[in-house]
Design a protein around this motif. Structure first.
Motif, PDB file in Angstrom:
ATOM      1  N   PHE A  74       0.996-119.497 -14.061  1.00 59.05           N
ATOM      2  CA  PHE A  74       1.816-118.492 -13.401  1.00 59.05           C
ATOM      3  C   PHE A  74       2.509-117.591 -14.419  1.00 59.05           C
ATOM      4  CE2 PHE A  74       2.135-122.019 -10.084  1.00 59.05           C
ATOM      5  CZ  PHE A  74       1.009-121.553  -9.424  1.00 59.05           C
ATOM      6  N   ILE A  75       2.936-118.154 -15.546  1.00 61.22           N
ATOM      7  CA  ILE A  75       3.553-117.346 -16.594  1.00 61.22           C
ATOM      8  C   ILE A  75       2.532-116.385 -17.196  1.00 61.22           C
ATOM      9  CG2 ILE A  75       4.563-117.399 -18.913  1.00 61.22           C
ATOM     10  CD1 ILE A  75       5.956-119.988 -18.151  1.00 61.22           C
ATOM     11  N   GLY A  76       1.359-116.912 -17.540  1.00 66.31           N
ATOM     12  CA  GLY A  76       0.340-116.091 -18.179  1.00 66.31           C
ATOM     13  C   GLY A  76      -0.157-114.971 -17.290  1.00 66.31           C
ATOM     14  N   SER A  77      -0.534-115.291 -16.055  1.00 66.06           N
ATOM     15  CA  SER A  77      -1.049-114.259 -15.150  1.00 66.06           C
ATOM     16  C   SER A  77       0.056-113.287 -14.750  1.00 66.06           C
ATOM     17  CB  SER A  77      -1.665-114.908 -13.910  1.00 66.06           C
ATOM     18  OG  SER A  77      -0.737-115.763 -13.260  1.00 66.06           O
ATOM     19  N   GLY A  78       1.270-113.794 -14.552  1.00 65.66           N
ATOM     20  CA  GLY A  78       2.387-112.900 -14.220  1.00 65.66           C
ATOM     21  C   GLY A  78       2.683-111.940 -15.356  1.00 65.66           C
ATOM     22  N   TRP A  79       2.601-112.440 -16.605  1.00 66.67           N
ATOM     23  CA  TRP A  79       2.890-111.567 -17.747  1.00 66.67           C
ATOM     24  C   TRP A  79       1.801-110.518 -17.948  1.00 66.67           C
ATOM     25  CZ3 TRP A  79       7.563-111.374 -19.721  1.00 66.67           C
ATOM     26  CH2 TRP A  79       7.762-110.590 -20.865  1.00 66.67           C
ATOM     27  N   MET A  80       0.586-110.812 -17.531  1.00 68.65           N
ATOM     28  CA  MET A  80      -0.476-109.803 -17.592  1.00 68.65           C
ATOM     29  C   MET A  80      -0.089-108.579 -16.766  1.00 68.65           C
ATOM     30  SD  MET A  80      -3.865-112.253 -17.232  1.00 68.65           S
ATOM     31  CE  MET A  80      -5.097-111.016 -17.616  1.00 68.65           C
ATOM     32  N   ILE A  81       0.496-108.818 -15.606  1.00 69.17           N
ATOM     33  CA  ILE A  81       0.923-107.703 -14.742  1.00 69.17           C
ATOM     34  C   ILE A  81       2.141-107.009 -15.332  1.00 69.17           C
ATOM     35  CG2 ILE A  81       1.718-107.088 -12.434  1.00 69.17           C
ATOM     36  CD1 ILE A  81       0.194-109.528 -11.372  1.00 69.17           C
ATOM     37  N   ILE A  82       3.127-107.798 -15.760  1.00 69.45           N
ATOM     38  CA  ILE A  82       4.353-107.232 -16.323  1.00 69.45           C
ATOM     39  C   ILE A  82       4.046-106.365 -17.540  1.00 69.45           C
ATOM     40  CG2 ILE A  82       6.518-107.820 -17.507  1.00 69.45           C
ATOM     41  CD1 ILE A  82       6.652-110.302 -15.700  1.00 69.45           C
ATOM     42  N   SER A  83       3.162-106.829 -18.412  1.00 71.12           N
ATOM     43  CA  SER A  83       2.850-106.074 -19.629  1.00 71.12           C
ATOM     44  C   SER A  83       2.199-104.737 -19.311  1.00 71.12           C
ATOM     45  CB  SER A  83       1.931-106.901 -20.531  1.00 71.12           C
ATOM     46  OG  SER A  83       0.664-107.105 -19.925  1.00 71.12           O
ATOM     47  N   GLY A  89       3.348 -97.960 -16.564  1.00 71.69           N
ATOM     48  CA  GLY A  89       4.178 -97.614 -15.420  1.00 71.69           C
ATOM     49  C   GLY A  89       3.842 -98.494 -14.226  1.00 71.69           C
ATOM     50  N   PHE A  90       4.702 -98.463 -13.214  1.00 74.29           N
ATOM     51  CA  PHE A  90       4.559 -99.422 -12.118  1.00 74.29           C
ATOM     52  C   PHE A  90       3.275 -99.231 -11.327  1.00 74.29           C
ATOM     53  CE2 PHE A  90       5.123-100.901  -7.762  1.00 74.29           C
ATOM     54  CZ  PHE A  90       5.495-102.215  -8.000  1.00 74.29           C
ATOM     55  N   GLY A  91       2.966 -98.004 -10.911  1.00 75.81           N
ATOM     56  CA  GLY A  91       1.810 -97.783 -10.031  1.00 75.81           C
ATOM     57  C   GLY A  91       0.498 -98.167 -10.680  1.00 75.81           C
ATOM     58  N   ASP A  92       0.097 -97.420 -11.710  1.00 79.20           N
ATOM     59  CA  ASP A  92      -1.170 -97.655 -12.376  1.00 79.20           C
ATOM     60  C   ASP A  92      -1.171 -99.005 -13.088  1.00 79.20           C
ATOM     61  OD1 ASP A  92      -3.758 -96.966 -13.138  1.00 79.20           O
ATOM     62  OD2 ASP A  92      -3.078 -96.137 -15.047  1.00 79.20           O
ATOM     63  N   GLY A  93      -0.063 -99.367 -13.699  1.00 78.56           N
ATOM     64  CA  GLY A  93       0.015-100.619 -14.441  1.00 78.56           C
ATOM     65  C   GLY A  93      -0.119-101.835 -13.552  1.00 78.56           C
ATOM     66  N   PHE A  94       0.494-101.778 -12.374  1.00 77.94           N
ATOM     67  CA  PHE A  94       0.412-102.920 -11.466  1.00 77.94           C
ATOM     68  C   PHE A  94      -1.020-103.130 -10.985  1.00 77.94           C
ATOM     69  CE2 PHE A  94       0.473-104.918  -7.300  1.00 77.94           C
ATOM     70  CZ  PHE A  94       1.269-106.040  -7.543  1.00 77.94           C
ATOM     71  N   GLY A  97      -3.162-104.386 -14.036  1.00 79.70           N
ATOM     72  CA  GLY A  97      -2.761-105.736 -14.428  1.00 79.70           C
ATOM     73  C   GLY A  97      -3.085-106.769 -13.368  1.00 79.70           C
ATOM     74  N   ALA A  98      -2.890-106.403 -12.105  1.00 81.07           N
ATOM     75  CA  ALA A  98      -3.169-107.344 -11.020  1.00 81.07           C
ATOM     76  C   ALA A  98      -4.654-107.674 -10.942  1.00 81.07           C
ATOM     77  CB  ALA A  98      -2.689-106.764  -9.693  1.00 81.07           C
ATOM     78  N   ALA A  99      -5.521-106.688 -11.217  1.00 80.72           N
ATOM     79  CA  ALA A  99      -6.966-106.938 -11.187  1.00 80.72           C
ATOM     80  C   ALA A  99      -7.358-107.952 -12.255  1.00 80.72           C
ATOM     81  CB  ALA A  99      -7.729-105.634 -11.391  1.00 80.72           C
ATOM     82  N   LEU A 100      -6.813-107.804 -13.458  1.00 78.24           N
ATOM     83  CA  LEU A 100      -7.121-108.743 -14.535  1.00 78.24           C
ATOM     84  C   LEU A 100      -6.536-110.124 -14.248  1.00 78.24           C
ATOM     85  CD1 LEU A 100      -6.541-106.477 -17.679  1.00 78.24           C
ATOM     86  CD2 LEU A 100      -8.718-107.166 -16.678  1.00 78.24           C
ATOM     87  N   ILE A 105      -6.364-116.168 -12.081  1.00 80.00           N
ATOM     88  CA  ILE A 105      -5.573-117.057 -11.228  1.00 80.00           C
ATOM     89  C   ILE A 105      -6.325-117.428  -9.950  1.00 80.00           C
ATOM     90  CG2 ILE A 105      -4.331-115.241  -9.960  1.00 80.00           C
ATOM     91  CD1 ILE A 105      -1.846-117.056 -10.114  1.00 80.00           C
ATOM     92  N   ALA A 106      -7.136-116.518  -9.400  1.00 78.59           N
ATOM     93  CA  ALA A 106      -7.844-116.830  -8.156  1.00 78.59           C
ATOM     94  C   ALA A 106      -8.850-117.967  -8.345  1.00 78.59           C
ATOM     95  CB  ALA A 106      -8.521-115.571  -7.599  1.00 78.59           C
TER      96      ALA A 106
END
Length: 433
Positions: A74-83, A89-94, A97-100, A105-106
């Motif tokens: 959860f830390i690793g996958s969450g930090w991928m999104i945060i980074s 920026g929030f829109g493009d970055g989220f 990051g969420a795709a990676l 995690i899935a």
């Protein structure tokens, strides 16, 4: 080879069908994809998205027994999104990051809620044996005939893959990877690079060899692992040798009590220290000379030097898909998964996922105290497979289906909890010493 055991019938193949589907999706070429709102849905993503309702229902009914090691995921996958949010920026970055993060995690969670014991893992290996044997056979044909088969066929139907720079598609990959070594084409089968194909198959050897399966599934899995030779990759050959060596050491330890795993780690550390001191070019120079193509080894040394400078400059959030500072003639690939994670997402993501790998190996080592000899042997094979892929990550970037398979394997290993996951010993316990 482990003593053959029948696969118990307490749970059917349908119980592990989700993880079987995801496993087979990682054997499909990345060209097989659909595009939705500029988001590329590759086979493993499609399989995981289709299984999301099932996963959520299982989670809601408490089918995931949380472990402390899950925190690293959860830390690793969450930090991928945060980074990526920090970099883009929030829109493009989220979205990026969420795709990676979804790719790791899935499969991990699907494996965690599907696999309950070693019998489930044996069923999985039985189910995917035809698939991995087919991939190995195709690689042999590609290598001998010098003709790519799977990826060109998929590209003719679904179109060629995009070529990316700084995370943006700038063209198409139409040529594919083509290199001849020792008179053989470096085959890649459905994978994006021969090294990934070779490591994937090579890491199957400890799984099938120790599984206790019988007849054709056992022989198909072992044959597929040795067909990794046709990737003509020093990393794949090293993975095979490492697997055989560690399994042989464990077998010898049954008859010589002083051959403990602690002793092996001490000897390995001493050997690496000796090479570092006695060799004029150190350990890295020794490994470069030992590779089939010393030029690629030297290039990996440069990647580490300039990549680590990038990590030192951007340790928290990394640089995303941006180019890192390096020599002008160097291409942008980073042949080191753990370094790539640190460069792209920062040190926290790299440390978290490396810690998850170590936790998985430690988990199976602890579990051996509850197992009989047959299950203990299989547990050793699982630990060796995780170790092989984790070590391989220092010489190749595990991306796409390879990364999904690696984290699915971690999820399967960490699903084995307590005595209920194994068959208890009938007499004296045989533990990892």
């Amino acid at each position: 080879m482990a003593r053959a055991v029948p696969v118990p019938a307490r749970r059917s193949l349908l119980d592990i069908l989700p993880v079987v589907l995801v496993a087979y999706s990682t054997l499909l070429p990345q060209e097989v994809r659909i595009t939705v709102a500029e988001l590329q849905l590759y086979p493993w993503r499609i399989a995981c998205f289709m299984l999301l309702p099932w996963v959520l229902s299982r989670l809601a009914r408490g089918h995931l027994n949380y472990r402390p090691a899950d925190l690293w995921m959860f830390i690793g996958s969450g930090w991928m999104i945060i980074s990526f949010v920090a970099v883009y920026g929030f829109g493009d970055g989220f979205v990026r990051g969420a795709a990676l993060a979804f790719d790791v995690i899935a499969p991990y969670v699907i494996a965690r809620v599907s696999i309950k014991d070693l019998s489930d893992l044996r069923r999985l290996l039985l189910a995917i044996a035809p698939g991995v044997a087919f991939v190995g056979a195709i690689m042999a044909v590609e290598s001998i005939t010098h003709e790519k088969i799977i990826k060109p066929l998929a590209a003719s139907i679904f179109g060629a893959l995009s070529r990316y720079e700084n995370g943006v598609a700038v063209g198409l990959l139409t040529g594919g990877y083509y290199e001849v070594r020792l008179g053989l084409l470096r085959a890649s089968g459905p994978f994006n690079h021969p090294i990934l194909a070779g490591i994937f198959l090579a890491a199957l050897l400890p799984l099938y060899w120790t599984s206790g399966l019988r007849r054709w599934p056992l022989y198909a899995g072992i044959a597929a692992s040795f067909l990794s030779f046709f990737s003509v990759s020093s990393a794949a050959l090293f993975a095979l040798a490492l697997g055989v060596g560690l399994l042989a050491y464990d077998y010898a330890g049954r008859y010589a009590a002083f051959l403990t795993w602690r002793l092996l780690f001490v000897l390995a550390a001493a050997m690496m220290l000796f090479i570092q001191i006695a060799s004029g070019s150190g350990l890295s120079g020794f490994l470069i000379r030992a590779s089939l193509n010393p030029a690629t080894g030297y290039f990996r040394r440069l990647i580490w030097y300039f990549g680590w400078r990038s990590v030192e400059k951007y340790p928290w959030f990394g640089i995303g898909f941006k180019e890192y500072e390096r020599l002008s003639w160097m291409v942008g690939s980073v042949d080191n998964y753990w370094l790539l994670l640190a460069m792209r997402h920062g040190l926290i993501a790299a440390i978290a996922f490396l810690a998850l790998s170590i936790a998985a190996i430690y988990s199976v080592a602890r579990l051996t105290q509850f197992a009989n000899l047959t299950d203990r042997t299989f547990l050793v094979g699982l630990g060796v497979a995780v170790f092989i892929l984790a070590v391989a990550g220092f010489s190749v970037a595990l991306f796409g289906p390879m990364a999904s398979w690696f984290f699915m394997l971690l999820g399967m290993v960490l699903s084995l909890q307590g005595p209920a996951a194994v068959t208890p010993p009938a007499s004296n316990r045989a533990t990892l010493r």
